[in-house]
Motif scaffolding. Structure first.
Motif, PDB file in Angstrom:
ATOM      1  N   ASP A 180       2.291   7.365   4.645  1.00  0.00           N
ATOM      2  CA  ASP A 180       1.404   6.252   4.119  1.00  0.00           C
ATOM      3  C   ASP A 180       0.446   7.073   3.255  1.00  0.00           C
ATOM      4  N   ARG A 181       0.887   7.440   2.016  1.00  0.00           N
ATOM      5  CA  ARG A 181      -0.179   8.323   1.390  1.00  0.00           C
ATOM      6  C   ARG A 181      -1.517   7.722   0.981  1.00  0.00           C
ATOM      7  N   ASP A 182      -1.680   6.300   1.472  1.00  0.00           N
ATOM      8  CA  ASP A 182      -2.920   5.681   0.808  1.00  0.00           C
ATOM      9  C   ASP A 182      -3.706   5.941   1.907  1.00  0.00           C
ATOM     10  N   HIS A 223      -3.933  11.486  -8.962  1.00  0.00           N
ATOM     11  CA  HIS A 223      -3.022  12.247  -9.784  1.00  0.00           C
ATOM     12  C   HIS A 223      -3.903  13.248 -10.870  1.00  0.00           C
ATOM     13  N   TRP A 228       1.330  15.856   3.531  1.00  0.00           N
ATOM     14  CA  TRP A 228       2.446  14.766   3.457  1.00  0.00           C
ATOM     15  C   TRP A 228       3.912  15.361   3.110  1.00  0.00           C
ATOM     16  N   GLU A 229       3.855  16.244   2.228  1.00  0.00           N
ATOM     17  CA  GLU A 229       5.028  16.917   1.252  1.00  0.00           C
ATOM     18  C   GLU A 229       5.408  17.732   2.451  1.00  0.00           C
ATOM     19  N   ARG A 266      -5.722  15.817  -8.682  1.00  0.00           N
ATOM     20  CA  ARG A 266      -5.124  16.956  -8.095  1.00  0.00           C
ATOM     21  C   ARG A 266      -4.519  17.763  -9.184  1.00  0.00           C
ATOM     22  N   LEU A 268       7.194  15.543   4.767  1.00  0.00           N
ATOM     23  CA  LEU A 268       8.401  15.072   4.496  1.00  0.00           C
ATOM     24  C   LEU A 268       9.618  16.065   4.685  1.00  0.00           C
ATOM     25  N   ARG A 311       0.939  -0.904  -0.010  1.00  0.00           N
ATOM     26  CA  ARG A 311      -0.062   0.039  -0.037  1.00  0.00           C
ATOM     27  C   ARG A 311       0.801   1.138   0.012  1.00  0.00           C
ATOM     28  N   LYS A 312       2.091   1.304   0.262  1.00  0.00           N
ATOM     29  CA  LYS A 312       2.971   2.255   0.535  1.00  0.00           C
ATOM     30  C   LYS A 312       3.672   2.521  -0.766  1.00  0.00           C
ATOM     31  N   PRO A 313       3.659   4.040  -0.854  1.00  0.00           N
ATOM     32  CA  PRO A 313       4.547   4.511  -2.080  1.00  0.00           C
ATOM     33  C   PRO A 313       5.760   4.597  -1.804  1.00  0.00           C
ATOM     34  N   HIS A 319      -2.129  15.696   0.358  1.00  0.00           N
ATOM     35  CA  HIS A 319      -0.791  15.510  -0.595  1.00  0.00           C
ATOM     36  C   HIS A 319       0.320  16.443  -0.028  1.00  0.00           C
ATOM     37  N   ARG A 350      10.249  11.932  -2.619  1.00  0.00           N
ATOM     38  CA  ARG A 350      10.232  12.802  -3.958  1.00  0.00           C
ATOM     39  C   ARG A 350      11.479  13.539  -4.124  1.00  0.00           C
TER      40      ARG A 350
END
Lengths: 255, 441, 478
Positions: B399-401, B307, B383-384, B310, B387, A17-19, B380, A214
């Protein structure tokens, strides 16, 4: 502007599930030494493997010299992590290097003297010509890495992808490998190298990709390898160490 | 027929009862032990040991007959089998530790050489006294259907012993299977533990040998454990599942063969277990192939629609006056192929997120789509931001999902991130895209 | 000639069949071994049972061609299925093989039983084979003056095919076995080579066990390559050696099958079984005596190393005694700063004392001294030396220590120099704690050659004393 050697566009790779990496996007001009830098788990090896189609990607496009990877396969040389092969395999260093030439030799045809000579020359270039007939498990870690590098050299590719070639090698090997990378660059080759030691990045690479799942930043080292970007890549904990490095660098340059 | 079925299932026949009971217990123990050998990456050790037992059996028979005892006494034969099985273990461990030969070849060497020796000795046995020796063959093919009560009792005792050892040493054996080097460094007697584990395998193998035969006891050790792995990621759960699967397989196989006596029970047991494996392989909830395939598809689809939404959201955010986006523009924004984008748009339209014009070349977000897109974009960007803010620990946690970032991160951190977003953007809570700032190139 | 009943017409052909099977199998076995798939042969040879039964049920004949095709198909299927389960289901390789072959074997048994009235297949025959019956079924091969057993013809063809495959695709096999990713990237599809290899293994296994039994195939696929692997570091040599070992074992096995039972008063026993025992014997010999990998040579090397280290230690200890005697004019017992300061002077510097200082036993020390004397590094204290030479040793007449010769002194100086340079290096460069210093340097000193010594000297700025304040000797400048 130099022609583009490697172009990654919108690359997302996910396990379960994890990117692991997402929306990765960068272009690498030809003839650069590129360092891929990022913390553990940032997806550096995954990125290289996804570029080479070794693992499936959820989305994205990779172009090597303007073509999809499988069409320019022969122009790419890969130096895997050292642990990826069985070092007890009954071959000597020269044999391993010769493997880089098999493609040129072709199906069924035997290795000829000129191939072995080319392999010897590559071993000489990485400085271990005298170990050509040593069984590979009897080589030290640094020598094994040099053997892999020599194998990449004989492939005579235009783009090299290297997974931590400088990890756990002695100082002499590190210097020799870096020297070789610079030589390769002078010959017009492009090398994309995963690197873990921040201190040496500005000395070794003229282009960096800062990766933490990223792309944090990518570009010429002097533009991109800044404290701010590093903090974005590595987080707060690194700042101190980083400032020290910065200070050292400045003093060395006499600023 | 149905009467017969009922008789079998209700275990009315004494004989059936013995056979089913014996094999089920054996299946239980083998499943349990199999888990440990599987995780030790030595799944086929039972294979090697089952073969290695043969010279012991033949040797015990030869010696006993030569000395004038009854060569076919079961305890004697089993003792011989155990001795040569233990020899097999020691050989495997020696080869592993003293040479660079890998596990599989070490097993293969012991398997083939010992079995060859056994076959050669059987060749002599057959010369001694034909009538006497015939029973030894049953160790290779098993004699499930003729299992006696004392056989079953032996199986039950031995199995109980193995299960007890495994449970008592669970912690240590787990460590051994997971990280031998670490166990050694912590001062555990690794070699001894290894021998204990292998001895347990020997015992299970040897009692199984005479019950279901050489090849089939391997199946009981390997198949239930491998099947259980598809259902769980936890050792204890895996052991329970494997034991139950082993037991069920044995039960079903033995029952079928009791109903249709022509079918060999050993083979039926293995086939029942094999069926269990097939089912687990396909639909196991943790690692089953279909489940994983379906999950992979879901993941790819969800990445695609994230994607897309967004992208649309950012286009409209950038230029609030726009009403719609043409297909060609969308196509250029990412690495989508025409077909894929078309499919994604259709899916989004079915979900009621976007509307399209008649020619299906211009697209706009519906209200629902906008809410969804807003949510995704916010997640998104959080999360960014996370990070960047916590770059050092982020890769392990992102865990972006997850449906909402709050499910993964502590509320304080989410609050902090939101403050950061607010600070940068005010009320809209939608900061500029961090990429748009153009760090670097 | 051989002292037992040997009939070339019978035994010759049996050995020929065994050898062909052995060579054919071990050719491929080398690559299976290196790919860590050794047990595949075992799996395939069990799994072919349903192929045999199925071929019979479908074709309705016992023609060996049909059986062969059926068995090979199932054999390849075994490899494919195992691979599939291993990759798709992320199941351990061994386990996936185990699942596949046991299930196939069981279904084969089932088919045989169900069709028992129509199939006359003995599973026992599959397992043991009937190599002894080789000479009975002969073919006239055109061009040969005598009839050749069918089995030998078939096995020759298989051996030839395998040899051609390995010979022609040696390079490709090597690269795809060593580094599959590189092979694929170089345009030699690792998968293609893998499946061709699997097919050949299946064909070989089927061809062999039909004639000589599965146990022999399994043994020949694994044991000779493993033996050769212990003997050499070159792949080519390994392949050739394993073929030789396999062939010799096949011969030896048949001889053993005839001879060994006769010792106990029996007739000959199963040849196939004995042939695999013979490979086991070959493996054991290699395991014990292989020059590099063997158990005994390694043990001897280890002991020799320990011995030379002990001799070195004794030599340096003598040097140190001499040194401290020099420092304080014959009273080492009070020498300041010496790690070997000895309090009980009369007992000091006797053999028992040396043994205790070096943490070993007296016997070893005595032998080490004899060895050193023999090599001319030390000489025993003669009567005329009196107490004057090595003054401190007044303690015990016969236990008096020998003294260094000139050669011995120079050698000892070199070792002590290495030791102290290392101590200096470890303190200044590596920052090792003082109490661990001596032990660490003690290990390193024995593995330091001249070149390394010079490097050490350079890196520690050519010190003249070590961290404990003792001088660092330099044999070049006496």
């Amino acid at each position: 502007m130099d022609p583009i050697a490697l172009s990654v566009d919108d690359l997302t790779v996910a396990y379960h599930r994890k990117p692991v990496i997402w929306d990765v996007e960068f272009d690498i001009p030809q003839g650069k030494l590129v360092g891929i830098v990022g913390p553990n788990g940032a997806g550096k090896s995954t990125l290289l493997k996804a570029i080479m189609d070794l693992i499936p990607r959820a989305s994205g496009r990779v172009e090597v010299f303007g073509k999809p990877y499988h069409q320019s396969l022969h122009r790419v040389g890969y130096v895997p992590q050292r642990e990826s092969v069985d070092w007890d395999f009954p071959v000597d260093a020269l044999d391993v290097v010769t493997m880089g030439l098999y493609r040129r030799v072709g199906w069924c045809l035997p290795i000829r003297k000129k191939h072995r000579d080319a392999a010897r020359e590559a071993l000489a270039r990485v400085g271990i010509a005298d170990l050509a007939h040593r069984q590979i498990s009897q080589l030290s870690g640094g020598q094994q890495q040099r053997t892999f590098l020599a194998r990449a050299l004989v492939q005579d590719a235009d783009l090299y992808l290297m997974d931590e070639p400088l990890a756990a090698v002695d100082a002499a090997t590190e210097a020799a490998i870096v020297e070789l990378l610079k030589q390769m660059q002078a010959d017009g080759k492009t090398a994309v190298v995963i690197h873990h030691d921040l201190q040496s990045v500005p000395d070794y690479f003229d282009h960096v990709v800062l990766l933490n799942m990223r792309v944090v930043a990518t570009g010429r080292t002097q533009d991109v390898f800044t404290n701010e970007n590093l903090q974005k890549t590595y987080g707060g904990r690194l700042t101190l160490l980083d400032e020290a490095t910065e200070a050292m660098r400045r003093r060395e340059r006499g600023i | 027929m149905s009467e017969h079925l009922w008789r079998v299932l209700s275990l009315q026949d004494h004989n059936t009862r013995v056979v089913i009971f014996g094999t089920a217990i054996l299946g239980f123990a083998a499943g349990l032990v199999g888990c440990l050998t599987l995780l030790r990456r030595r799944a086929l050790v039972g294979d090697a040991l089952a073969h290695a037992a043969l010279p012991g059996i033949a040797g015990a028979f030869l010696v006993a007959t030569a000395l004038g005892y009854d060569g076919k006494s079961l305890p004697l034969l089993l003792a011989g089998a155990t001795v040569s099985g233990l020899f097999g273990i020691v050989s495997i461990l020696l080869i592993r530790r003293m040479t660079r030969i890998k596990e599989d070849a070490a097993l293969g060497i012991v398997l083939s050489v010992f079995f060859g020796l056994g076959v050669a000795m059987l060749g002599i046995v057959t010369q001694m006294n034909r009538g006497n020796a015939a029973g030894l063959e049953s160790f290779i093919y098993g004699k499930t259907a003729t299992m006696t009560e004392s056989d079953a009792r032996l199986i039950a005792t031995a199995s109980a012993l193995c299960v007890l050892v495994c449970i008592a040493l669970l912690k240590e054996l787990k460590l051994l299977c997971f990280d031998e080097a670490f166990a050694g460094a912590r001062g555990y007697p690794v070699v001894l533990l290894d021998i204990v584990l292998m001895s347990v395998v020997v015992v299970v193998t040897i009692v199984g040998l005479q019950a279901v035969g050489l090849v089939l006891v391997i199946a009981l050790l390997v198949i239930p454990a491998a099947s259980a792995r598809f259902w769980t990621d936890r050792l204890v759960v895996m052991m329970v599942i494997a034991s139950l699967l082993g037991m069920t397989g044995s039960f079903v196989g033995a029952a079928v063969s009791a109903m249709l006596p022509r079918l060999p029970s050993g083979a039926m047991i293995v086939l029942a277990a094999g069926l269990g494996f097939l089912v687990s392989f396909l639909i196991g909830t943790q690692r089953g192939v279909l489940v994983r395939f379906w999950r992979r598809r879901q993941l790819n689809e969800s990445i695609d629609h994230q994607h897309l939404l967004r992208e649309l959201y950012e286009i409209f955010e950038h230029d609030p006056d726009r009403v719609s986006v043409p297909y060609e523009e969308l196509l250029e924004r990412r690495s989508w192929s025409r077909k894929r984008l078309r499919r994604m748009l259709e899916q989004a339209s079915r979900n009621g997120w976007i509307t399209e014009n008649v020619s299906k070349m211009e697209f706009a977000l519906t209200d629902r789509g906008e809410t969804e897109a807003k949510r995704l974009t916010r997640r998104h960007r959080l999360w960014e931001l996370y990070l960047i803010r916590y770059a050092d620990i982020a890769p392990q946690r992102v865990d972006r999902d997850a449906d909402a970032i709050e499910h993964v991160l502590e509320p304080e951190i989410v609050a902090e991130l939101e403050t950061l977003l607010d600070k940068e953007l005010g009320k809209t809570r939608m900061p500029d895209d961090p990429h748009a700032g153009g760090v670097g190139s | 000639m051989m002292g037992f009943d040997w009939n070339w017409q019978l035994d010759g052909w049996i050995v020929a069949a065994g050898m062909l099977c052995a060579v054919a199998s071990s050719l491929l076995g080398c690559f299976l071994l290196l790919r860590r798939m050794s047990l595949l042969g075992d799996a395939i040879s069990h799994a072919v049972l349903p192929g045999l039964a199925g071929a019979f049920l479908i074709s309705g004949s016992r023609s060996s061609v049909w059986m062969f095709v059926g068995a090979v198909i199932v054999g390849v299927l075994t490899a494919l299925l195992s691979d599939f389960i291993h990759h798709r289901g992320q199941v351990d390789e061994g386990a996936s093989m185990g699942v596949v072959f046991t299930t196939l074997f069981a279904s084969g048994l089932l088919m045989i039983v169900v069709a028992a009235d129509r199939v006359d297949l003995d599973p026992g025959c599959v397992l043991y084979g009937a190599i002894e019956q080789t000479p009975l079924d002969k073919w006239e091969v055109p061009g040969l003056p005598f009839a050749v057993p069918r089995v030998v013809v078939v096995l020759s063809i298989v051996t030839l095919v395998n040899a051609l495959f390995v010979g022609l695709f040696f390079k490709e096999l090597k690269i795809s076995t060593f580094d599959a990713a590189l092979a694929t990237a170089s345009g030699f599809s690792a998968n293609l080579i893998h499946y061709v290899l699997m097919t050949l293994v299946a064909i070989t296994a089927v061809a062999c066990f039909e004639s000589v039994g599965n146990i022999l195939v399994v043994a020949m696929l694994i044991v000779p390559p493993a033996t050769a692997y212990l003997l050499t570091n070159r792949l080519r040599t390994m392949v050739i050696l394993s073929c030789l070992i396999a062939a010799v074992s096949a011969w030896g096995g048949h001889v053993m099958a005839i001879v060994v039972p006769s010792w106990f008063g029996f007739r000959s026993t199963t040849t196939a079984g004995m042939m695999s025992v013979a490979t086991g014997v070959a493996f054991m010999v290699a395991f014990l005596f292989a020059p590099q990998q063997g158990f005994l040579p390694r043990w001897v090397r280890q002991q020799w190393l320990r011995w030379t280290i002990l001799a070195d230690d004794v030599l340096t200890l003598l040097y140190r005694i001499e040194e401290s005697a020099r420092e304080v004019g014959g009273h080492p017992a009070t020498a300041p700063g010496s790690a070997f300061a000895v309090t009980a002077a009369p007992l000091a510097q006797t053999v028992p004392w040396v043994a205790e200082t070096l943490l070993t036993n007296r016997l070893a020390v005595k032998w080490a001294m004899r060895y050193l004397t023999w090599r001319g590094r030390v000489r025993p204290v003669s009567a005329k030396d009196g107490g004057a030479d090595s003054g401190p040793a007044e303690g015990g007449g016969e236990a008096r220590l020998p003294v260094l010769t000139e050669v011995g002194r120079r050698e000892a100086e070199t070792i002590v120099r290495s030791h102290r340079l290392w101590e200096q290096y470890l303190v200044t460069k590596v920052d090792v704690a003082e109490e661990r210093l001596h032990a660490k340097a003690d290990r390193l000193e024995h593995f330091t050659d001249r070149e390394m010594q010079d490097q050490l000297d350079e890196q520690t700025d050519s010190p003249s004393i070590d961290p404990h304040g003792r001088p660092i000797p330099n044999p070049d400048q006496p």
